[in-house]
Write an enzyme that holds these catalytic residues in place. Sequence first.
Site, PDB file in Angstrom:
ATOM      1  N   HIS A   1       8.605   8.430 -10.938  1.00  0.00           N
ATOM      2  CA  HIS A   1       9.023   7.077 -10.392  1.00  0.00           C
ATOM      3  C   HIS A   1       9.946   6.250 -11.299  1.00  0.00           C
ATOM      4  CE1 HIS A   1       5.480   6.334  -7.502  1.00  0.00           C
ATOM      5  NE2 HIS A   1       6.669   5.979  -6.880  1.00  0.00           N
TER       6      HIS A   1
ATOM      7  N   GLU B   1       4.736  11.694 -12.710  1.00  0.00           N
ATOM      8  CA  GLU B   1       3.630  11.629 -11.927  1.00  0.00           C
ATOM      9  C   GLU B   1       2.870  12.984 -12.263  1.00  0.00           C
ATOM     10  OE1 GLU B   1       2.580   9.029 -10.753  1.00  0.00           O
ATOM     11  OE2 GLU B   1       3.974   7.731 -10.653  1.00  0.00           O
TER      12      GLU B   1
ATOM     13  N   CYS C   1       6.004   7.443  -1.392  1.00  0.00           N
ATOM     14  CA  CYS C   1       6.126   8.562  -2.436  1.00  0.00           C
ATOM     15  C   CYS C   1       5.143   9.894  -2.450  1.00  0.00           C
ATOM     16  CB  CYS C   1       6.242   7.934  -3.667  1.00  0.00           C
ATOM     17  SG  CYS C   1       7.868   6.879  -3.574  1.00  0.00           S
TER      18      CYS C   1
HETATM   19  N1  PCA Z   1       9.386   4.295  -3.560  1.00  0.00           N
HETATM   20  C1  PCA Z   1       8.052   4.040  -2.667  1.00  0.00           C
HETATM   21  C2  PCA Z   1       8.544   4.880  -1.401  1.00  0.00           C
HETATM   22  C3  PCA Z   1       9.897   5.009  -1.692  1.00  0.00           C
HETATM   23  C4  PCA Z   1      10.097   4.580  -2.945  1.00  0.00           C
HETATM   24  O1  PCA Z   1      11.301   4.571  -3.401  1.00  0.00           O
HETATM   25  C5  PCA Z   1       6.602   4.669  -3.220  1.00  0.00           C
HETATM   26  O2  PCA Z   1       6.529   4.261  -4.453  1.00  0.00           O
HETATM   27  O3  PCA Z   1       5.754   5.256  -2.439  1.00  0.00           O
END
Ligand code: PCA
Length: 205
Positions: free
Chosen positions: A165, A79, A142
């Site tokens: 991610h 990200e 996140c």
């Molecule tokens: N994914 C979520 C929040 C916790 C997680 O593991 C997200 O992509 O915001």
Amino acid sequence: MKFLITGFEPFGGHTENSSWVAAKEVATRGVSGVAIVLEQLSVSFARVAGELREAIAKHSPDVIIMLGQTTSTEMIRLERVALNMMDASTPDNDGYIPDEETIAEGAAAALFTLMPIKALRAAIAKRGVAVKISNSCGLYVCNRLYYEALTLCCDSEALRALFVHLPLYDGQKSDNPNNPTMSLEAMVEAIRVIIEETNDKCREV
Ligand code: PCA
């Protein structure tokens, strides 16, 4: 160098979160020449920033690698950016659904990581793991966490942070037959590459 690796608790009806499964595995295997500490964070808009600050105060890391699960990818997503916005269509684990809320009044609309994401993408791809750079971390918990981490990086010259991610891992396939999965082995490899490359780059400086 000390790396703080964070993963999340399960959310959204899942019994596991691939980010925590992968984080634990990375910490168990370790990376030579590097100290790794691990923290699990809550899927809570209200609590996640405080939990990160506590973890930083406790461990004083040089680098924070935050991991999160997303069902909508079959690739590792590095990200690039966190946005000053919270919005969701499903509740967090406190039952909260923000509606286009600003995270920090008057603060930057977007914050960018200073980690060398293109070099990291190349290093991960070289090991045969599917990876891409993403320009949206979403607006869920996140992104809330990432915005906090990058704010702290602005305040501290030495601190670096990256949000990654992860897809669901292969152990979640039977519960989620319609979503893409990746082997835990490949995810762990990618995270270890990020740690190794970051450690090597910092030693060169
Ligand atoms: N994914 C979520 C929040 C916790 C997680 O593991 C997200 O992509 O915001």
